[in-house]
Design a protein around this motif. Structure first.
Motif, PDB file in Angstrom:
ATOM      1  N   GLU A 120       5.528   5.409  -6.461  1.00 45.84           N
ATOM      2  CA  GLU A 120       4.393   6.299  -6.711  1.00 45.84           C
ATOM      3  C   GLU A 120       4.510   6.921  -8.104  1.00 45.84           C
ATOM      4  O   GLU A 120       3.535   6.995  -8.857  1.00 45.84           O
ATOM      5  N   SER A 121       5.714   7.358  -8.439  1.00 48.11           N
ATOM      6  CA  SER A 121       5.950   7.979  -9.737  1.00 48.11           C
ATOM      7  C   SER A 121       5.699   7.006 -10.874  1.00 48.11           C
ATOM      8  O   SER A 121       5.066   7.344 -11.881  1.00 48.11           O
ATOM      9  N   MET A 181       0.851  -1.188   0.000  1.00 45.78           N
ATOM     10  CA  MET A 181       0.000   0.000   0.000  1.00 45.78           C
ATOM     11  C   MET A 181       0.886   1.236   0.000  1.00 45.78           C
ATOM     12  O   MET A 181       1.672   1.441   0.919  1.00 45.78           O
ATOM     13  N   THR A 182       0.773   2.056  -1.033  1.00 42.31           N
ATOM     14  CA  THR A 182       1.613   3.232  -1.157  1.00 42.31           C
ATOM     15  C   THR A 182       1.078   4.359  -0.276  1.00 42.31           C
ATOM     16  O   THR A 182      -0.058   4.302   0.196  1.00 42.31           O
ATOM     17  N   PRO A 183       1.866   5.412  -0.063  1.00 44.39           N
ATOM     18  CA  PRO A 183       1.391   6.536   0.749  1.00 44.39           C
ATOM     19  C   PRO A 183       0.121   7.184   0.212  1.00 44.39           C
ATOM     20  O   PRO A 183      -0.636   7.783   0.968  1.00 44.39           O
ATOM     21  N   SER A 184      -0.130   7.073  -1.099  1.00 49.69           N
ATOM     22  CA  SER A 184      -1.353   7.651  -1.662  1.00 49.69           C
ATOM     23  C   SER A 184      -2.502   6.642  -1.648  1.00 49.69           C
ATOM     24  O   SER A 184      -3.533   6.848  -2.278  1.00 49.69           O
ATOM     25  N   TYR A 185      -2.293   5.504  -0.938  1.00 47.28           N
ATOM     26  CA  TYR A 185      -3.316   4.485  -0.710  1.00 47.28           C
ATOM     27  C   TYR A 185      -3.662   3.640  -1.935  1.00 47.28           C
ATOM     28  O   TYR A 185      -4.750   3.087  -2.029  1.00 47.28           O
ATOM     29  N   ARG A 238      11.601   6.353   2.118  1.00 52.90           N
ATOM     30  CA  ARG A 238      10.789   7.400   1.506  1.00 52.90           C
ATOM     31  C   ARG A 238      11.084   7.504   0.014  1.00 52.90           C
ATOM     32  O   ARG A 238      10.175   7.628  -0.810  1.00 52.90           O
ATOM     33  N   ALA A 239      12.360   7.427  -0.348  1.00 56.01           N
ATOM     34  CA  ALA A 239      12.737   7.485  -1.765  1.00 56.01           C
ATOM     35  C   ALA A 239      12.186   6.283  -2.527  1.00 56.01           C
ATOM     36  O   ALA A 239      11.755   6.393  -3.678  1.00 56.01           O
TER      37      ALA A 239
END
Length: 383
Positions: A149-150, A91-95, A142-143
């Motif tokens: 995400e990108s 699960m990415t930070p943007s959900y 974080r990276a």
């Protein structure tokens, strides 16, 4: 467990195995077996010219030992596999959430494999430091998250955006499953209603009174008119002139809302206010939309069998569903009954506005006639 097993599991020769390949193979066998095999695996990897790194082997031993002792959580294990540097974040930070491996469709499998290959390229290019990830370096983590995400948001050469493609496939699968469930529920509803000894007749006088009141409610802003309009899909749309058509459309909308409540006010400000209270209308719509096909089927067919005069309170409906022989229902405890009761509370409140139940939550002749027809209409909307 040996190096040959790992190679077969990963589908690669020993010289090409990645940390992720080793981690997944180690998790594919009992933790005790993996712990015993770890030293020999490390020596075999060194002999194959692919020694990996000391931090990886130490993290593997620590994680496997925690699993064996029962101290590791599912999240701990997932985080360890992700620290290999080539495992997509669950699960990415943007959900964005990847489906479980055994639940992925062709598109999800393809995009997951593409991302793994992309991450492997970034590891080879030195853009991802697996050892830093294994040591819990927050900046490296974080990276790693931002890189994924990108990638998920960047169009592929064929124009598809990975994240959207996976989500679209999941939505299609969800809608297909929903349609299949609804089709089965509709066939069962028709079968059960066809077996009724006595078929209800339309009580014209009751319908006239109910529709006169209904038209008044629909013409006024606020509750309950706004909820009834949203359920029926009347916001911005003309209402039927025919009384039967109007009543059945609204009653069917209660069982299967056609649209959401209209948006009002400053939405940005509303979403920013995390402590804001949910309105009565929004809460009612959420409860109605959470009711499963099986529960609707059990409730309506039970009332249809009992006829006018049957108690149709939320409490009674919850009990009817729990005791129904028309659906496969597990034995329910008091919490389950309370949950079902809470879901049907707004339904019964709206039924009262339509004359389906009276002020004492007792099924009326109009409700006996119209409730099954409304449910059938709700489930036949796509026919």
């Amino acid at each position: 467990m040996d190096l040959e097993f790992v190679s077969r599991h990963a589908g690669r020769p020993a010289a090409a195995l990645t940390r992720r390949d080793l981690a997944r193979a180690l998790l594919a066998v009992p933790s005790g077996v993996a712990l015993v095999a770890l030293p020999d695996l490390r020596r075999a990897m060194m002999a194959a010219g692919n020694p990996l790194s000391r931090p990886f082997w130490e993290s593997a031993r620590t994680t496997l030992a925690a699993i064996e002792s029962g101290a590791a959580t599912v999240g701990d294990v997932q985080r360890w596999v992700e620290s290999t540097g080539t495992e997509p974040i669950l699960m990415t930070p943007s959900y964005f959430v990847w489906p479980e491996e055994n639940e992925r469709g062709p598109v999800a499998h393809e995009m997951h494999d593409r991302l793994v290959a992309h991450l492997e390229e970034r590891v080879r290019a030195g853009e991802i430091d697996p050892d830093a990830l294994a040591s819990g370096d927050l900046q490296a983590r974080r990276a790693y998250e931002e890189l994924q995400e990108s990638w998920l948001a960047t169009p592929l050469p064929d124009g598809r955006v990975p994240g959207f493609s996976v989500s679209d496939e999941q939505d299609e699968e969800l809608f297909a499953a929903w349609d299949e469930e609804e089709e089965f529920a509709l066939s069962e509803l028709r079968r059960i209603l066809g077996e009724l000894v006595k078929q209800p007749e339309l009580p014209i006088a009751e319908l006239d009174r109910a529709v006169t009141r209904l038209r008044e409610l629909l013409a006024v802003a606020g509750y309950p008119g706004n909820v009834l309009r949203a359920c029926a899909g009347f916001e911005g749309e003309p209402m039927p002139d025919d009384d039967v058509e109007l009543w059945l459309t609204v009653a069917a909308g209660v069982a299967g809302p056609v649209s959401d409540l209209p948006e009002e006010g400053d939405l940005l400000e509303e979403f920013a206010d995390l402590n804001g209270e949910v309105s009565l209308e929004d809460e009612m719509m959420a409860h109605i939309c959470a009711i499963q096909h099986a529960d609707w089927l059990a409730a309506v067919t039970a009332l249809a069998r009992m006829g006018p005069g049957a108690l149709a309170s939320p409490e009674r409906i919850a009990r009817l569903i729990a005791e129904s022989e028309d659906i496969d229902a597990d034995e329910q405890d008091s919490d389950d009954l309370a949950s079902t009761e809470s879901l049907f509370r707004p339904v019964v409140a709206l039924w009262a506005q339509l004359g389906i139940v009276d002020e004492d939550d007792v099924l009326t002749p109009l409700g006996w006639w119209g409730l099954p027809k409304a449910l059938e209409r709700a489930w036949s909307a796509g026919d």
